[in-house]
Design an enzyme around this catalytic site. Structure first.
Site, PDB file in Angstrom:
ATOM      1  CE1 TYR A 170      -3.010   5.811  -1.222  1.00 45.81           C
ATOM      2  CE2 TYR A 170      -3.652   4.806  -3.319  1.00 45.81           C
ATOM      3  CZ  TYR A 170      -2.736   4.964  -2.289  1.00 45.81           C
ATOM      4  OH  TYR A 170      -1.538   4.274  -2.335  1.00 45.81           O
ATOM      5  CB  SER A 213      -0.520   4.492  -5.877  1.00 49.76           C
ATOM      6  OG  SER A 213      -1.521   3.583  -6.306  1.00 49.76           O
TER       7      SER A 213
END
Length: 269
Positions: free
Chosen positions: A176, A162
């Site tokens: 995350y 990501s």
């Protein structure tokens, strides 16, 4: 463990002679980026195995769509945060004569949007076990079967990371972002570790990506994006299919000299 599968575990009852030569395993393949990856590879002649944790109906729908287009696919219920379920998955694939040529570690979770001071320990544990441990254990089982020193023919592992690893997702998902930063480092280290085994390891880092076909949810995603549109040079949300194309390139022989790469698919963000 319960499976829904269109793939026979009896070698004598395997798919017909038209079965594609190359095989893909993609985790978290029931929707969004994972479903786009499964569909793209199948459309280009790969036999696909995809996993899901909760959405059996959407997983079956992905399989049905692939088969309706003439492809071959199977869906397996697997919680990638559970080592025993991962091992059982690969045992099942072994019995079906399915040795992946490429594995895509797409399964991952964010947990609820929260600042670190309000982060629940149980949520943190689940995110880390899914995003980090799950990725590593899937890669371990794949490497055992791909490694040339163990009779394998090599292959490719693509991890989904990501752009949050660079920005940190403050006030939203710092846990995350940290888990995906671990995936990045794992990708680079494993690429060096497995190069001599004929296994390439890379990662794709999506940015803002439309992962739903539901109009109401799309509208909510677009509304949230407006506040960050200025940070994306291409000025729009990406499509799951665009991320899938990046994954396909890294898994395919076209990227045969690429390993240890972290490829952003984020509109320049």
């Amino acid at each position: 463990m319960r499976y829904h599968s269109a793939m026979s575990s009896d070698p004598d009852k395997a798919a017909p002679a038209t079965v594609p030569a190359r095989k893909l395993l993609v985790t978290g393949g029931s929707r969004g980026i994972g479903a786009a990856i499964a569909s793209l590879f199948a459309a280009r002649g790969w036999q696909v195995a995809l996993t899901y944790r909760e959405r059996a109906d959407t997983a079956r729908a992905v399989v049905a769509e692939i088969e309706a287009d003439g492809g071959t696919a199977a869906a397996f219920r697997v919680d990638v945060s559970d080592e025993a379920e991962i091992v059982a998955l690969f045992d099942e694939l072994d019995r079906a004569g399915f040795t992946p040529d490429a594995v895509v570690n797409n399964a991952g979770i964010t947990g609820p949007r929260t600042a670190l001071m309000d982060l629940d320990g149980g949520v943190l544990d689940r995110v880390l076990r899914t995003n980090i441990a799950g990725t590593m254990l899937i890669a371990r089982e794949a490497a055992w079967r791909m490694a040339r020193s163990r009779g394998g023919k090599g292959g490719a592992i693509v991890n989904i990371s990501s752009t949050a690893t660079r920005l940190g997702s403050p006030g939203q998902w710092v846990h995350y972002a940290a888990s995906k930063a671990a995936v990045d480092m794992f990708t680079q280290g494993l690429a060096r570790e497995l190069a001599a085994e004929g296994i390439r390891v890379n990662a794709v880092s999506p940015g803002h990506t439309m992962t739903t076909a539901d109009p109401a949810e799309q509208a909510r995603i677009e509304a949230r994006f407006e506040g960050e549109r200025h940070s994306v040079p291409l000025g729009r949300i990406g499509k799951a299919e665009e991320v899938a194309e990046a994954v396909y390139w890294l898994a395919d022989d076209a990227a045969s000299y690429v390993t240890g790469a972290l490829l952003p698919a984020a509109g320049g963000r």
